[in-house]
Design a protein around this motif. Structure first.
Motif, PDB file in Angstrom:
ATOM      1  N   UNK A   1       0.526  -1.165  -0.224  1.00 27.13           N
ATOM      2  CA  UNK A   1       0.446   0.193  -0.230  1.00 27.13           C
ATOM      3  C   UNK A   1       0.766   1.318   0.055  1.00 27.13           C
ATOM      4  N   UNK A   2       1.555   0.788   0.336  1.00 26.82           N
ATOM      5  CA  UNK A   2       3.173   2.198   0.594  1.00 26.82           C
ATOM      6  C   UNK A   2       3.085   2.521  -1.189  1.00 26.82           C
ATOM      7  N   UNK A   3       3.116   1.527  -2.095  1.00 24.56           N
ATOM      8  CA  UNK A   3       3.722   2.289  -3.065  1.00 24.56           C
ATOM      9  C   UNK A   3       2.837   2.807  -3.735  1.00 24.56           C
ATOM     10  N   UNK A   4       3.131   3.323  -5.058  1.00 24.70           N
ATOM     11  CA  UNK A   4       3.200   4.086  -5.527  1.00 24.70           C
ATOM     12  C   UNK A   4       1.664   3.802  -6.905  1.00 24.70           C
ATOM     13  N   UNK A   5       1.837   3.070  -6.831  1.00 30.60           N
ATOM     14  CA  UNK A   5       0.935   1.565  -8.073  1.00 30.60           C
ATOM     15  C   UNK A   5       0.611  -0.168  -7.355  1.00 30.60           C
ATOM     16  N   UNK A   6      -0.448  -0.301  -7.514  1.00 34.83           N
ATOM     17  CA  UNK A   6      -0.483  -1.772  -6.429  1.00 34.83           C
ATOM     18  C   UNK A   6      -1.145  -2.477  -8.061  1.00 34.83           C
ATOM     19  N   UNK A   7      -0.313  -3.529  -8.023  1.00 34.28           N
ATOM     20  CA  UNK A   7      -1.186  -4.606  -8.953  1.00 34.28           C
ATOM     21  C   UNK A   7      -0.822  -5.618  -8.454  1.00 34.28           C
ATOM     22  N   UNK A   8      -2.344  -6.309  -8.760  1.00 39.15           N
ATOM     23  CA  UNK A   8      -2.670  -7.856  -7.746  1.00 39.15           C
ATOM     24  C   UNK A   8      -2.751  -9.045  -9.057  1.00 39.15           C
ATOM     25  N   UNK A   9      -1.812  -9.824  -8.738  1.00 37.99           N
ATOM     26  CA  UNK A   9      -3.125 -11.126  -9.304  1.00 37.99           C
ATOM     27  C   UNK A   9      -3.611 -11.278  -8.505  1.00 37.99           C
ATOM     28  N   UNK A  10      -4.922 -12.394  -8.836  1.00 34.77           N
ATOM     29  CA  UNK A  10      -6.366 -12.819  -8.562  1.00 34.77           C
ATOM     30  C   UNK A  10      -6.439 -13.286  -7.808  1.00 34.77           C
ATOM     31  N   UNK A  11      -5.118 -14.079  -7.053  1.00 35.94           N
ATOM     32  CA  UNK A  11      -4.904 -15.220  -6.011  1.00 35.94           C
ATOM     33  C   UNK A  11      -4.301 -14.553  -4.813  1.00 35.94           C
ATOM     34  N   UNK A  12      -4.015 -12.433  -5.100  1.00 30.76           N
ATOM     35  CA  UNK A  12      -3.722 -12.075  -4.519  1.00 30.76           C
ATOM     36  C   UNK A  12      -4.687 -11.845  -2.940  1.00 30.76           C
ATOM     37  N   UNK A  13      -4.105 -11.945  -1.805  1.00 28.53           N
ATOM     38  CA  UNK A  13      -4.743 -11.566  -0.461  1.00 28.53           C
ATOM     39  C   UNK A  13      -4.277 -10.812   0.094  1.00 28.53           C
ATOM     40  N   UNK A  14      -4.799  -9.778   0.870  1.00 26.59           N
ATOM     41  CA  UNK A  14      -4.312  -8.760   1.776  1.00 26.59           C
ATOM     42  C   UNK A  14      -4.328  -9.270   3.453  1.00 26.59           C
ATOM     43  N   UNK A  15      -4.054  -9.232   4.068  1.00 30.61           N
ATOM     44  CA  UNK A  15      -4.556  -9.641   5.298  1.00 30.61           C
ATOM     45  C   UNK A  15      -4.115  -8.503   6.786  1.00 30.61           C
ATOM     46  N   UNK A  16      -4.757  -7.877   7.226  1.00 31.29           N
ATOM     47  CA  UNK A  16      -4.368  -6.942   8.518  1.00 31.29           C
ATOM     48  C   UNK A  16      -4.609  -7.878   9.504  1.00 31.29           C
ATOM     49  N   UNK A  17      -3.026  -8.393   9.330  1.00 29.12           N
ATOM     50  CA  UNK A  17      -3.594  -9.505  11.318  1.00 29.12           C
ATOM     51  C   UNK A  17      -2.932  -9.562  12.010  1.00 29.12           C
ATOM     52  N   UNK A  18      -2.685  -8.028  12.772  1.00 32.67           N
ATOM     53  CA  UNK A  18      -2.413  -7.242  14.250  1.00 32.67           C
ATOM     54  C   UNK A  18      -2.759  -8.252  15.111  1.00 32.67           C
ATOM     55  N   UNK A  19      -4.441  -7.770  14.860  1.00 31.00           N
ATOM     56  CA  UNK A  19      -4.853  -8.085  15.772  1.00 31.00           C
ATOM     57  C   UNK A  19      -5.287  -9.835  15.585  1.00 31.00           C
ATOM     58  N   UNK A  20      -5.446 -10.222  15.169  1.00 28.74           N
ATOM     59  CA  UNK A  20      -5.396 -12.254  15.968  1.00 28.74           C
ATOM     60  C   UNK A  20      -4.157 -12.471  16.393  1.00 28.74           C
ATOM     61  N   UNK A  21      -3.060 -11.898  16.026  1.00 30.13           N
ATOM     62  CA  UNK A  21      -1.971 -12.291  17.130  1.00 30.13           C
ATOM     63  C   UNK A  21      -2.018 -11.109  18.486  1.00 30.13           C
ATOM     64  N   UNK A  22      -3.080 -10.256  18.817  1.00 31.36           N
ATOM     65  CA  UNK A  22      -2.596  -9.035  19.953  1.00 31.36           C
ATOM     66  C   UNK A  22      -2.185  -8.133  19.736  1.00 31.36           C
ATOM     67  N   UNK A  23      -1.474  -7.800  18.703  1.00 33.55           N
ATOM     68  CA  UNK A  23      -0.797  -6.889  18.118  1.00 33.55           C
ATOM     69  C   UNK A  23      -1.062  -5.636  17.719  1.00 33.55           C
ATOM     70  N   UNK A  24      -0.944  -4.621  17.709  1.00 36.44           N
ATOM     71  CA  UNK A  24      -1.280  -3.213  17.254  1.00 36.44           C
ATOM     72  C   UNK A  24      -0.546  -2.933  15.377  1.00 36.44           C
ATOM     73  N   UNK A  25      -1.518  -2.757  14.693  1.00 34.64           N
ATOM     74  CA  UNK A  25      -0.966  -2.489  13.266  1.00 34.64           C
ATOM     75  C   UNK A  25       0.267  -1.417  13.786  1.00 34.64           C
ATOM     76  N   UNK A  26       1.607  -1.753  12.542  1.00 26.28           N
ATOM     77  CA  UNK A  26       2.784  -1.202  12.566  1.00 26.28           C
ATOM     78  C   UNK A  26       2.789  -0.613  11.065  1.00 26.28           C
ATOM     79  N   UNK A  27       4.325  -0.391  10.813  1.00 29.03           N
ATOM     80  CA  UNK A  27       4.775   0.164   9.565  1.00 29.03           C
ATOM     81  C   UNK A  27       3.774   0.927   9.135  1.00 29.03           C
ATOM     82  N   UNK A  28       3.152   2.123   9.614  1.00 30.27           N
ATOM     83  CA  UNK A  28       2.373   2.996   8.822  1.00 30.27           C
ATOM     84  C   UNK A  28       1.656   2.550   8.633  1.00 30.27           C
ATOM     85  N   UNK A  29       0.827   1.304   8.854  1.00 31.93           N
ATOM     86  CA  UNK A  29      -0.668   1.166   8.260  1.00 31.93           C
ATOM     87  C   UNK A  29      -1.762   1.554   9.033  1.00 31.93           C
TER      88      UNK A  29
END
Length: 239
Positions: free
Chosen positions: A96-124
């Protein structure tokens, strides 16, 4: 699944800095091999909680995940993400930080932090509300559900979804098109757009005027004007 190690992170940061400084580099593609784009940070080897002192985690985030994402956003060349599979945690934020995002049809995006008991990092929590608004951001971050590429595209997180076999050639075609463009003008455009949501109108207008002043000293700007007057295709050199 390409979980990011410390060494990999530092290498990517260095490559992006080199790309900014090298006039021969006109565009950058970030992609991966294997089944996944990036499964997030490699948490193996992190110090046990009992060994930390106050300030250790904040320092680690500033010097690690935040520096990593900032290197993408601050790169002076256009950066394309070619997401070939799962992008989770900081892997999603890298895309998401990139200027343009291409994705394969099989790609998935997961905000996994809360599932691990964590706060999002990396500027999310900075990036996503600016891309899709706070309500959708909270839904993704609170539940941590996998977001298919098609849905990410519908939300505006992805520019284009393509069949997996077409991802490399599409990324190359986009990169080649950018590489033939006015590189300094694109760099200044990137700076203006990235800063626009954090500034008021007078500040944004002043930055725009300054960018125009700087850009008009480049050979590419002069070539662009000359090609228009002479009714021919512009031949940009990236200078």
């Amino acid at each position: 699944m390409n979980a990011v190690t410390w060494d990999q992170r530092e290498r990517i940061i260095a490559l992006l800095a080199e790309a900014s400084a090298d006039p021969a580099v006109r565009a950058v593609v970030v992609t991966a091999t294997g089944r996944g784009f990036c499964a997030g940070a490699d948490l193996r080897g992190s110090p046990p909680a009992g060994d930390r002192v106050a300030g250790d985690v904040a320092r680690m985030i500033r010097q690690g995940a935040q520096r990593f994402i900032a290197a993408v956003m601050d790169c002076e060349k256009p950066v394309i993400a070619a997401v070939n599979g799962t992008a989770a945690g900081i892997g999603a934020h890298l895309a998401f930080a990139c200027d343009l995002v291409l994705a394969a049809e099989s790609a998935r995006f997961v905000e996994v932090f809360a599932r691990r008991g964590l706060v999002p990092d990396g500027g999310g929590a900075y990036l996503l509300p600016r891309l899709i608004g706070p309500q959708r951001t909270k839904e993704l971050m609170y539940f941590g559900d996998a977001l298919p590429a098609a849905e990410a595209h519908a939300m505006g997180l992805v520019n284009r979804v393509v069949p997996a076999e077409d991802l490399p050639k599409t990324a190359r075609a986009w990169a080649e098109r950018l590489a033939q463009g006015p590189t300094r003008a694109l760099a200044l455009t990137k700076q203006l757009v990235n800063a626009s949501l954090d500034t008021d109108r007078p500040t944004a207008f002043a930055a725009e005027a300054t960018a125009q002043e700087l850009n008009m000293t480049t050979r590419d700007a002069q070539e662009g004007v000359a090609s228009f007057v002479e009714r021919r295709e512009a031949r940009y050199e990236g200078r």
